[in-house]
Design an enzyme around this catalytic site. Sequence first.
Site, PDB file in Angstrom:
ATOM      1  N   ASP A  46       0.845  -1.185   0.000  1.00 30.64           N
ATOM      2  CA  ASP A  46       0.000   0.000   0.000  1.00 30.64           C
ATOM      3  C   ASP A  46       0.886   1.243   0.000  1.00 30.64           C
ATOM      4  OD1 ASP A  46      -2.990   0.764   0.320  1.00 30.64           O
ATOM      5  OD2 ASP A  46      -1.901   2.177   1.595  1.00 30.64           O
ATOM      6  N   THR A  47       0.473   2.244  -0.757  1.00 26.88           N
ATOM      7  CA  THR A  47       1.233   3.495  -0.866  1.00 26.88           C
ATOM      8  C   THR A  47       0.329   4.688  -0.579  1.00 26.88           C
ATOM      9  OG1 THR A  47       2.691   2.555  -2.573  1.00 26.88           O
ATOM     10  CG2 THR A  47       2.613   4.952  -2.421  1.00 26.88           C
TER      11      THR A  47
END
Length: 194
Positions: A77-78
């Site tokens: 996840d970013t």
Amino acid sequence: MLRDKLKNYKLILASGSPRRQQFLRELDVDFEIRLKDVEEIYPENLQGAEITDFLAKLKADALEDSLSNDEIAITSDTIVWHENKALGKPKDYDDAFAMLQSLSGKTHEVITSVCIKNAGEANVFNETTRVTFNTLSDDEIKYYLDNYKPFDKAGSYGIQEWIGLVAIAHIDGSYANVVGMPVDKVYQYLSKFA
């Protein structure tokens, strides 16, 4: 190399991101893409890397029942962390425009967390890269949004696109992390499975 070290395992990438898929291809490993819908909701008290750590683990936990002992799952996840606020994917054009206006002429952090899960054990790690934008005019922001449509990207931009060439004044940390995955750390973790 890594392909030999992982010969007794099957690698699963739980990401629809073409950039993350390309990174794994460039590591010269075989992998399968396995997507599972996850509602990406996190507790409001989480800050920065706590958010991406939580979401990467949440995505890995969603795969728990479908993983066999010889499978290694990679979830990620970013977010863009700017002025104590998480900027995820934009809701629409106006949201993307507002995000890019807020990043213009300032420094923000791109935080990516990765969870590597195998046989019930999950390792979560993260990487933070500081990115400084030049000042962007409204016309430049419109040009970028109209031509590149970065609506699937955290912070409404892809560093590998036009905006990365003209708007980014300085990067402190991993470029690959800003694209979507701290590949050097992923390589190191996967190498431990030998």
